[in-house]
Design a protein around this motif. Sequence first.
Motif, short mmCIF file in Angstrom:
data_model
loop_
_atom_site.label_atom_id
_atom_site.label_comp_id
_atom_site.label_asym_id
_atom_site.label_seq_id
_atom_site.Cartn_x
_atom_site.Cartn_y
_atom_site.Cartn_z
N GLY A 193 1.47 12.15 3.08
CA GLY A 193 0.55 11.71 2.27
C GLY A 193 -0.65 10.93 2.82
O GLY A 193 -2.20 11.64 2.52
N MET A 194 -0.56 9.90 3.41
CA MET A 194 -1.33 9.28 4.01
C MET A 194 -2.09 10.19 4.88
O MET A 194 -3.22 10.05 4.78
N SER A 195 -1.68 10.67 6.13
CA SER A 195 -2.21 11.15 7.23
C SER A 195 -2.74 12.55 6.21
O SER A 195 -4.11 11.98 7.22
N LEU A 253 -8.39 14.19 6.07
CA LEU A 253 -9.72 14.83 5.17
C LEU A 253 -10.82 13.66 4.92
O LEU A 253 -12.10 14.34 5.61
N PHE A 254 -10.51 12.47 5.24
CA PHE A 254 -11.77 11.57 5.92
C PHE A 254 -12.51 12.04 6.92
O PHE A 254 -13.34 11.68 7.54
N LYS A 255 -11.75 11.66 7.53
CA LYS A 255 -11.82 11.95 9.45
C LYS A 255 -12.78 13.64 9.05
O LYS A 255 -13.91 13.13 9.68
N ALA A 260 -2.72 16.41 -1.06
CA ALA A 260 -2.02 14.96 -0.92
C ALA A 260 -2.12 14.42 -2.83
O ALA A 260 -1.48 13.59 -2.70
N GLY A 261 -2.82 14.84 -3.54
CA GLY A 261 -2.42 14.30 -4.90
C GLY A 261 -0.74 14.91 -5.71
O GLY A 261 -0.16 14.22 -6.44
N MET A 262 -0.86 15.67 -4.75
CA MET A 262 1.23 16.23 -5.73
C MET A 262 2.17 15.52 -4.68
O MET A 262 2.88 15.05 -5.13
N VAL A 263 1.79 14.65 -3.50
CA VAL A 263 2.35 14.21 -2.39
C VAL A 263 2.78 12.52 -3.75
O VAL A 263 3.69 12.38 -3.39
N LYS A 264 1.76 12.47 -3.93
CA LYS A 264 1.79 11.04 -4.66
C LYS A 264 2.73 11.17 -5.93
O LYS A 264 3.68 10.80 -6.43
N TYR A 265 2.62 12.37 -6.38
CA TYR A 265 4.36 13.23 -7.69
C TYR A 265 4.98 13.09 -7.02
O TYR A 265 6.33 12.73 -8.24
N GLY A 266 5.00 13.34 -5.64
CA GLY A 266 6.45 13.96 -5.35
C GLY A 266 7.02 12.05 -5.21
O GLY A 266 8.53 12.08 -4.81
N ILE A 267 6.54 11.93 -5.14
CA ILE A 267 6.43 10.26 -4.19
C ILE A 267 7.54 9.85 -5.84
O ILE A 267 8.72 8.90 -5.49
N ALA A 268 6.16 9.88 -7.26
CA ALA A 268 7.62 9.36 -7.95
C ALA A 268 8.66 10.37 -8.72
O ALA A 268 9.51 9.42 -8.98
N LEU A 269 9.03 11.25 -8.37
CA LEU A 269 9.44 11.85 -8.47
C LEU A 269 11.14 11.60 -7.51
O LEU A 269 12.50 11.50 -7.74
N LEU A 270 10.88 11.19 -6.24
CA LEU A 270 11.71 10.64 -5.01
C LEU A 270 12.53 9.17 -5.86
O LEU A 270 13.57 9.12 -6.20
N VAL A 279 0.70 3.69 -5.91
CA VAL A 279 -0.03 2.94 -6.11
C VAL A 279 -1.19 2.68 -4.58
O VAL A 279 -2.52 3.34 -4.86
N SER A 280 -0.31 2.87 -3.27
CA SER A 280 -1.86 2.99 -2.60
C SER A 280 -2.04 4.30 -1.60
O SER A 280 -3.12 4.28 -1.69
N LEU A 281 -1.07 5.69 -2.54
CA LEU A 281 -2.25 6.50 -2.08
C LEU A 281 -3.49 7.13 -2.80
O LEU A 281 -4.04 7.74 -2.77
N HIS A 282 -2.77 5.85 -4.12
CA HIS A 282 -4.17 6.58 -5.18
C HIS A 282 -4.83 5.35 -4.30
O HIS A 282 -6.42 6.39 -4.49
N PHE A 283 -5.11 4.35 -4.35
CA PHE A 283 -6.09 3.77 -3.56
C PHE A 283 -6.67 4.50 -2.07
O PHE A 283 -8.21 3.95 -2.21
N MET A 284 -5.72 5.05 -1.57
CA MET A 284 -6.72 5.52 -0.47
C MET A 284 -7.33 6.68 -1.04
O MET A 284 -8.40 7.29 -0.26
N ASP A 285 -6.59 7.48 -1.63
CA ASP A 285 -7.85 9.08 -2.37
C ASP A 285 -8.56 8.12 -2.47
O ASP A 285 -10.17 8.88 -2.77
N CYS A 286 -8.96 6.85 -3.73
CA CYS A 286 -10.34 6.43 -3.56
C CYS A 286 -11.17 6.27 -2.63
O CYS A 286 -12.41 6.89 -2.77
N MET A 287 -10.33 5.59 -1.64
CA MET A 287 -11.23 5.30 -0.54
C MET A 287 -12.24 5.79 0.15
O MET A 287 -13.34 5.86 1.04
#
Length: 187
Positions: free
Chosen positions: A8-10, A15-17, A80-90, A117-125
């Motif tokens: 997810g972070m990658s 996307l940012f790059k 990338a957004g679905m990765v956040k939900y995947g982690i919650a399910l894991l 939370v880290s993935l959400h902040f990365m999305d915001c950044m």
Amino acid sequence: MAVVFMAGMSIWLFLFKNCYEMIQDIRSGTRKVPVIRKAVDKYDCCKLEIAVNNTEVFVEKIIENEKICGLRMKAWQRIAGMVKYGIALLGIFSAVLFKGNIDEVYICAAVAAMCCVSLHFMDCMADVDGYLKDTVVELVDYLENSGAVRSEAGKVMAAKLKWKAASEFMKMNRRYDKICAAKGHFS
């Protein structure tokens, strides 16, 4: 969970790059990014034959339809957004798996929460939507107001061509200059 988190972070960094490279390419005028080169070339071709009434929509459609590694930018954002939900399910699955030991349940829940939370902040950044809007604004400004820069780039490109290709390119440039001059004369 760590592998999914790193994926997810990658994706967010990827996307940012790409968004950052598009804006820097427009600002420098180098046209090394394929989507920027495609937009400028299509705009120049359209300008020769027809008037582009709404340049902003023209640019938005090109950027929205551009595929990077086989997927559009919006699809990458959704993944990338679905990765956040995947982690919650894991995290929930791990907590259920270790339900006999309360310490392990807390650890699984805490790790999953920190990853989300880290993935959400990365999305915001990363702010991919903001970068895409800025890219559209910068590219529209570049297309409508920087014709001289593009024609200079065309002359540099002609210097790299050899023999017949160079003469054909120069003929096309002279025709384009005549068309621009004729349009300016009749306006």
